[in-house]
Design an enzyme around this catalytic site. Structure first.
Site, PDB file in Angstrom:
ATOM      1  N   SER A   1       0.827  -1.203   0.000  1.00 16.50           N
ATOM      2  CA  SER A   1       0.000   0.000   0.000  1.00 16.50           C
ATOM      3  C   SER A   1       0.862   1.253   0.000  1.00 16.50           C
ATOM      4  O   SER A   1       1.929   1.283   0.608  1.00 16.50           O
ATOM      5  CB  SER A   1      -0.919   0.020   1.221  1.00 16.50           C
ATOM      6  OG  SER A   1      -1.687   1.212   1.241  1.00 16.50           O
TER       7      SER A   1
ATOM      8  N   LYS B   1      -4.416  -6.670   3.939  1.00 16.71           N
ATOM      9  CA  LYS B   1      -4.438  -5.594   2.931  1.00 16.71           C
ATOM     10  C   LYS B   1      -5.866  -5.300   2.491  1.00 16.71           C
ATOM     11  O   LYS B   1      -6.240  -4.142   2.274  1.00 16.71           O
ATOM     12  CB  LYS B   1      -3.586  -5.999   1.721  1.00 16.71           C
ATOM     13  CG  LYS B   1      -3.633  -5.015   0.537  1.00 16.71           C
ATOM     14  CD  LYS B   1      -3.209  -3.607   0.949  1.00 16.71           C
ATOM     15  CE  LYS B   1      -2.852  -2.739  -0.243  1.00 16.71           C
ATOM     16  NZ  LYS B   1      -3.849  -2.581  -1.273  1.00 16.71           N
TER      17      LYS B   1
ATOM     18  N   HIS C   1      -7.367  -3.258   5.165  1.00 16.56           N
ATOM     19  CA  HIS C   1      -6.783  -1.924   5.017  1.00 16.56           C
ATOM     20  C   HIS C   1      -7.543  -1.119   3.977  1.00 16.56           C
ATOM     21  O   HIS C   1      -7.921   0.039   4.194  1.00 16.56           O
ATOM     22  CB  HIS C   1      -5.303  -2.041   4.615  1.00 16.56           C
ATOM     23  CG  HIS C   1      -4.705  -0.784   4.057  1.00 16.56           C
ATOM     24  ND1 HIS C   1      -4.945  -0.336   2.771  1.00 16.56           N
ATOM     25  CD2 HIS C   1      -3.879   0.137   4.617  1.00 16.56           C
ATOM     26  CE1 HIS C   1      -4.298   0.786   2.559  1.00 16.56           C
ATOM     27  NE2 HIS C   1      -3.642   1.094   3.669  1.00 16.56           N
ATOM     28  N   ASN C   2      -7.795  -1.740   2.833  1.00 13.75           N
ATOM     29  CA  ASN C   2      -8.501  -1.031   1.762  1.00 13.75           C
ATOM     30  C   ASN C   2      -9.944  -0.743   2.142  1.00 13.75           C
ATOM     31  O   ASN C   2     -10.505   0.288   1.764  1.00 13.75           O
ATOM     32  CB  ASN C   2      -8.443  -1.844   0.471  1.00 13.75           C
ATOM     33  CG  ASN C   2      -7.097  -1.752  -0.215  1.00 13.75           C
ATOM     34  OD1 ASN C   2      -6.086  -1.469   0.429  1.00 13.75           O
ATOM     35  ND2 ASN C   2      -7.062  -1.982  -1.507  1.00 13.75           N
TER      36      ASN C   2
ATOM     37  N   GLU D   1      -9.851   2.171   4.228  1.00 15.48           N
ATOM     38  CA  GLU D   1      -9.589   3.290   3.306  1.00 15.48           C
ATOM     39  C   GLU D   1     -10.890   3.772   2.663  1.00 15.48           C
ATOM     40  O   GLU D   1     -11.141   4.988   2.577  1.00 15.48           O
ATOM     41  CB  GLU D   1      -8.596   2.824   2.238  1.00 15.48           C
ATOM     42  CG  GLU D   1      -8.249   3.842   1.174  1.00 15.48           C
ATOM     43  CD  GLU D   1      -7.360   3.227   0.104  1.00 15.48           C
ATOM     44  OE1 GLU D   1      -7.659   3.392  -1.092  1.00 15.48           O
ATOM     45  OE2 GLU D   1      -6.363   2.565   0.478  1.00 15.48           O
TER      46      GLU D   1
END
Length: 498
Positions: A132, A187, A190-191, A194
């Site tokens: 990222s 991940k 995480h997104n 986001e």
């Protein structure tokens, strides 16, 4: 080229791949490169990698693999899905037992689960790693989240931690996450966070613009101020910068951009995983659906002509006008909005960590939540100052049940509660959609409720489907059925949760 002198090889010379190669070369690693469109190799060598002696161009897979030190370490920076499988299949005839394949794209974690197992049976080690930080992060230091076959970690650790972003104290924003698809799962979450962060900021922007009537210079100043406080983060920083950019005619560029948002799937995957694991990740779900709603542009335009504010009795006039007595920066709702944004952001992270915790149980991963917060502290898109506080929360209490119960975060939520509610009410009364802020507040109130109205819901289920219920005056695990109509009999359905 047949010399085994490259420390690592990278396939896929798009923006992320090229910048990761240059980052590795900057840190003293020799990198062999290959691209399916072979001409891009020479273009890269003559342009972006010009003068980089540690970047070795190759023009066939055979030449590429032959240029690597053993065990060979090959990083794929290609489109997720079938392309990754196709490259793995093509590479296998050139590889030996103990060689390592690294998938650095945004792959779906079940694919990484499968690839780890399939390649292990062939003697090949697999790493599925989240990367990222976008173009800038790849070049100067990304957040890297590797998982897969643990035996591969020692071979790539010096490279990954060498090129990763560093915290203010010098710690690398990269560490081993866990087995199989754990890296890509983290991940993915995480997104998802986001998505939530971005949606929350856009709702704050809409309130400032449409609810208060603050111009873009004023918003630039407000976001700049927020970025110096507890909201200090990459996304607030770039929002501040966006507010200051003008088009050729002097108008704010952001207002020339069509209000339809794209997405590549990781937010959707997060929502699907939350549903499968029974975790109420409501804010990220609303963020995904908000992007879907934005895509209905033509339909929304037609609806706006029928379902007008006037027909609904809404006062949508901005609060700040030319005859306002207060300067824009003095309006009390701006302080409230900062508190609401901070509280909602905490909910987004709390839900993300709830989801990872449940996934760890389901897939038998040993996730280090403080370590994950550290990996997100620098380089990545959701990097923010309070990730240090999240790291501290889990290090101080490794068994922390929920981030909202940590004293630091509980204190912020308690302090922000009144302001949070004022913002939600203001937006609702103005007809300004705030699905993420509202979802965050709704979840917060639900989570802190000792009793929810689910007792009525369960009575309804038992009424129409004989699904049974538990009683407050009986031990948990005992189920009962009532013949609500007097005609349904005493036969009940099985009790289960999907």
């Amino acid at each position: 080229m047949t010399e085994n002198k490259a420390d690592i090889g990278l396939i896929g010379l798009a923006v992320m791949g090229q910048n990761l190669v240059l980052n590795m070369a900057d840190h003293g690693f020799t990198v062999a490169v290959f691209n399916r469109t072979v001409s891009k190799v020479d273009e890269f060598l003559q342009d972006g990698a010009k003068g980089f002696d540690r970047v070795l161009g190759t023009h066939s897979l055979e030449e590429f693999v032959a240029s690597l030190k053993r065990p060979r370490k090959i990083m794929l920076m290609v489109k997720a899905g079938k392309v990754v499988d196709d490259f793995i299949t093509t590479l296998l005839p050139y590889l030996e037992k103990g060689d390592i394949i690294i998938d650095g794209g945004n792959s779906h974690f079940p694919d990484s689960n499968r690839r780890t197992k399939e390649l292990e049976e062939l003697g090949i080690l697999f790493i599925g790693t989240g990367v990222s930080g976008g173009e800038e992060g790849a070049r100067r230091g990304p957040s890297i989240m590797p998982g897969g076959n643990k035996a591969a970690w020692a071979h790539v650790q010096p490279i990954f931690q060498g090129i990763a972003a560093k915290t203010d104290t010098g710690e690398a924003c990269c560490d081993w996450v866990g087995n199989d698809g754990a890296g890509h799962y983290v991940k993915m979450v995480h997104n998802g966070i986001e998505y939530g962060d971005m949606q929350l900021i856009t709702e704050a922007y809409s309130i400032l613009k449409n609810g208060l009537g603050i111009d873009h210079e004023g918003m630039h100043s407000i976001f700049d101020t927020w970025n110096k406080g507890p909201l200090d983060s990459y996304l607030i920083e770039i929002t501040r910068d966006i507010m200051g950019v003008k088009d050729k005619d002097g108008a704010p560029l952001v207002e020339k951009i069509l209000d339809t948002a794209g997405q590549k799937g990781t937010g959707k995957w997060t929502g699907i995983s939350a549903m499968e694991l029974g975790m109420p990740v409501t804010l990220i779900g609303e963020a995904v659906f908000s992007r879907c709603l934005s895509a209905l542009k033509d339909e929304r335009v037609r609806a706006s002509k029928i379902l007008t504010s006037q027909s609904l009795g809404l006062n949508d006039k901005p609060e700040i006008t030319s005859d306002s007595s207060k300067a824009p920066s003095e309006h009390p709702l701006i302080g409230d909005l900062e508190q609401a944004l901070l509280a909602s952001k905490i909910i987004s992270y709390a839900q993300g960590f709830m989801l990872m915790s449940e996934a760890a149980k389901e897939y038998r991963w040993d996730l280090n939540y403080g370590g994950i917060a550290l990996m997100w502290r620098g380089g990545c898109i959701i990097r923010s100052v309070f990730l240090e506080k999240i790291k501290d929360a889990y290090e101080n209490n490794p068994g922390l049940e929920n981030l909202m119960l940590d004293p630091y975060f509980a204190g912020i939520l308690q302090k922000a509660s009144a302001a949070w509610r004022r913002v939600a009410v203001f937006a609702i009364n103005k007809g300004i959609p705030v699905p993420a802020i509202s979802a965050a507040l709704g979840f917060f109130d639900g989570y802190r409720s000792e009793q929810l109205p689910a007792n009525l819901l369960q009575a309804q289920r038992d009424y129409f489907g004989a699904h049974t219920y538990e009683r407050v005056d009986k031990p948990r695990g005992q189920f009962f059925h009532t013949n609500w109509t007097g005609t349904g009999g005493n036969v009940s359905s099985s009790t289960y949760t999907v």
